[in-house]
Design an enzyme around this catalytic site. Structure first.
Site, PDB file in Angstrom:
ATOM      1  N   ASN A 126       3.999  -5.231   5.621  1.00 22.34           N
ATOM      2  CA  ASN A 126       2.891  -5.996   6.200  1.00 22.34           C
ATOM      3  C   ASN A 126       3.380  -7.233   6.942  1.00 22.34           C
ATOM      4  OD1 ASN A 126       0.637  -4.326   5.417  1.00 22.34           O
ATOM      5  ND2 ASN A 126       1.179  -4.887   3.324  1.00 22.34           N
TER       6      ASN A 126
ATOM      7  N   ASP B 227      -3.957   7.313   9.993  1.00 23.59           N
ATOM      8  CA  ASP B 227      -3.570   5.998  10.509  1.00 23.59           C
ATOM      9  C   ASP B 227      -2.131   5.978  11.030  1.00 23.59           C
ATOM     10  OD1 ASP B 227      -1.985   5.871   8.192  1.00 23.59           O
ATOM     11  OD2 ASP B 227      -3.172   4.293   7.256  1.00 23.59           O
TER      12      ASP B 227
ATOM     13  N   SER C 223       0.823  -1.212   0.000  1.00 26.44           N
ATOM     14  CA  SER C 223       0.000   0.000   0.000  1.00 26.44           C
ATOM     15  C   SER C 223       0.852   1.255   0.000  1.00 26.44           C
ATOM     16  CB  SER C 223      -0.933   0.010   1.210  1.00 26.44           C
ATOM     17  OG  SER C 223      -0.181  -0.068   2.413  1.00 26.44           O
TER      18      SER C 223
ATOM     19  N   GLY D 296      -1.998  -4.296   1.515  1.00 27.81           N
ATOM     20  CA  GLY D 296      -2.139  -5.462   2.379  1.00 27.81           C
ATOM     21  C   GLY D 296      -1.246  -6.629   2.025  1.00 27.81           C
TER      22      GLY D 296
ATOM     23  N   HIS E 217       0.526   5.419   6.634  1.00 27.22           N
ATOM     24  CA  HIS E 217       0.603   5.717   5.198  1.00 27.22           C
ATOM     25  C   HIS E 217       0.878   7.201   4.955  1.00 27.22           C
ATOM     26  CE1 HIS E 217      -1.744   1.957   5.349  1.00 27.22           C
ATOM     27  NE2 HIS E 217      -1.005   1.672   4.287  1.00 27.22           N
TER      28      HIS E 217
END
Length: 188
Positions: A73, A156, A7, A44, A159
């Protein structure tokens, strides 16, 4: 120029057009280098997922330069660092088997501190070790100057926002440009 990633590469929350690979396309164009960026980032995805998807990505054509961003991840999930190492090595070996052989840039990642200092150190070292053992170009931390900086990340905290994406592109460019120039010189 293929950017295989998560991502962070895909441009989660900002869109592919504002992601660092797209911003690097503008730098490539401004430098007069005739390369097209392909953003193969998937949100993801783990390093194992990148291995599974690699053949499909490479069926699109042999890249002159291959940028590998994976493992974030794996770290978020606390996955085994030896598996991450094996997956990075597998991807690099399969890309190196292509003809003509692409130039490769490996971008390192950091594990979040909640998994403990030992895991974080082992995770960080995997990237440096793989780069040493394979001899690929290496950028130790993709998110240098961006990770943990509230103003450069989305809500978040993981990112990059648009300003963070621009900072990532500026950080990657000095490592990417020599590979592009070498690929361009080799094509002549």
């Amino acid at each position: 120029v293929v950017f295989l990633g998560t991502s962070l590469t895909a441009g989660y929350g900002v869109g592919a057009e504002a992601a660092w690979p797209a911003l690097l396309q503008a730098r490539i164009d401004s430098a007069g280098l005739a390369f097209q960026v392909v953003n193969a980032g998937v949100s993801g995805e783990t390093s194992a997922g990148a291995v599974r998807r690699l053949d499909w990505v490479l069926q699109q054509g042999t890249p002159a330069v291959f940028v590998l961003e994976t493992g974030a991840n794996d770290g978020l999930r606390g996955q085994d660092v030896d598996s991450l190492r094996a997956n990075l090595e597998t991807i690099i070996a399969r890309v190196r088997a292509l003809e003509p052989t692409p130039r490769i840039l490996l971008t390192g990642m950091e594990a979040l501190p909640n998994l403990g200092p030992e895991y974080a150190a082992r995770f960080r070292e995997v990237y440096a070790d793989v780069a040493r053992r394979t001899g690929v170009a290496f950028l130790p931390f993709l998110l240098e100057g961006v990770g943990g900086v509230e103003a450069l990340n989305q809500e978040d905290g993981i990112h990059p926002n648009r300003a963070g994406q621009a900072r990532v592109a500026a950080h990657v460019w000095p490592a990417l440009r020599p590979l592009l120039e070498a690929a361009a010189a080799g094509a002549r």
